[in-house]
Design an enzyme around this catalytic site. Sequence first.
Site, short mmCIF file in Angstrom:
data_model
loop_
_atom_site.label_atom_id
_atom_site.label_comp_id
_atom_site.label_asym_id
_atom_site.label_seq_id
_atom_site.Cartn_x
_atom_site.Cartn_y
_atom_site.Cartn_z
N HIS A 1 -26.46 -43.67 -42.65
CA HIS A 1 -26.70 -42.50 -41.79
C HIS A 1 -25.48 -42.04 -41.01
CE1 HIS A 1 -31.02 -42.65 -42.58
NE2 HIS A 1 -30.85 -43.95 -42.61
N LYS B 1 -28.02 -38.85 -48.56
CA LYS B 1 -28.34 -38.37 -47.21
C LYS B 1 -27.39 -37.22 -46.85
CE LYS B 1 -30.95 -42.40 -46.34
NZ LYS B 1 -30.92 -43.84 -46.35
N SER C 1 -31.63 -46.74 -38.89
CA SER C 1 -32.27 -45.62 -39.56
C SER C 1 -33.52 -45.11 -38.85
CB SER C 1 -32.59 -45.99 -41.01
OG SER C 1 -33.32 -47.19 -41.08
C1 LIG Z 1 -31.73 -44.82 -47.11
C2 LIG Z 1 -31.09 -46.10 -46.80
C3 LIG Z 1 -30.74 -47.00 -47.82
C4 LIG Z 1 -31.16 -46.79 -49.25
O1 LIG Z 1 -30.41 -45.81 -49.86
P1 LIG Z 1 -31.02 -45.08 -51.14
O2 LIG Z 1 -29.86 -44.45 -51.79
O3 LIG Z 1 -32.03 -44.11 -50.60
O4 LIG Z 1 -31.66 -46.14 -51.97
C5 LIG Z 1 -30.05 -48.13 -47.48
N1 LIG Z 1 -29.74 -48.40 -46.21
C6 LIG Z 1 -30.09 -47.59 -45.19
C7 LIG Z 1 -29.72 -47.95 -43.80
C8 LIG Z 1 -30.79 -46.42 -45.47
O5 LIG Z 1 -31.17 -45.64 -44.48
#
Ligand SMILES: *Cc1c(COP(=O)(O)O)cnc(C)c1O
Length: 377
Positions: A197, A229, A169
Amino acid sequence: MSAWNLQAELTALKEAALYRQPRALDASGGPRVFCSNDYLGLAQHPRVREALALAAQVEGVGSSGAHLVTGHRVLHDRLAVALARWTGRERALTFSTGYMANIGVLQALVGRGDAVFSDQFNHASLIDGARLSRATVVPYRHNDLEDLERHLKTVRARRRLIVTDAVFSMDGDLAPLRELAEVAARHDAWLMVDDAHGIGVLGKDGAGTLSSLALSAAQAPVLVGTLGKALGTFGAFVAGSAELIEYLVQRARSYMFTTAPPPALAAATLASLELVRNEPERRAHLQRLVARFRDGAQALGLPLMPSATPIQPLWVGEAETALVQSRALERAGFLVTAIRPPTVPKGGARLRITLSAAHSAQDVDDLLEALAKLDLP
Ligand SMILES: *Cc1c(COP(=O)(O)O)cnc(C)c1O
């Protein structure tokens, strides 16, 4: 000094340029945002908004209970079925957030006497989930298969689970998933992949990093995806075998002991999933922007990192410097957050630039022009 002198710690954070504040953005204006996770530009899509509003008219807002009590609706089932079909897995289970999905899955699958082998750059939610599980946590060097295998050969445990981000990330690079699956198979371990992602961005129909590599549920039994996302909504899911999902329903505490998400949200995600699958031009445009940004940044000699994904961080080093540059960009009309410890290792501060299909080529060119005026290392 009292142990309760919180102000002293807050002051120390400010002095170290590590103080953070949420920033209220206005959806209808303000700086051009180059640090969101809305990779396909779907968070504002009229069809997604309409699906949310229409479903809320029928279903109301709150689900009013946990999934296993009164909160579960047909829309939740429809979404889970669509997600399973999309990712090529037997079943899927939705969670309120990705953070909760990771915590719930880890705590359900492993415990005392088990071991979690975790890439050192994994997302905080995986790290916290591993800790909460009470399994032995064995960190391995980032994307280092030899280091991982060395640990697998020496650590004795009942269940062994290898856990990794698919797309890291904060760096945007990819895990060597095919090789990790082979290592897992050799050591009777399971592979858990967090594709927060990659979902929507990579693979056929945007079905994610595992789909782009054609990795099956036998090779990568646990797939976690997030909906906040590229899908532009909110929530998360786990996809895998029917057996795995049934097990999680019985065991994942962050699924069992929380209110089910608003059913209208499931309707919105179903609408955005349609767009993700049926409009591949969004991904094609995004890939062109990534190439354009990298070519431009390279020509300017900017400190690019080795990433082929929409996450295109510029390495800065010092937290203070990253903060100063982020502020300079904002004065020029671009929002790019400075990512500082503890999100990244000490001395690894960076400007985390992310590209979105909502950007135009002109947006990217304008950003490059602003970056050229910064004093980057
Ligand atoms: C954003 C993210 C999460 C958390 O997801 P949310 O729905 O925002 O709680 C988990 N793992 C990774 C790799 C992320 O980038």
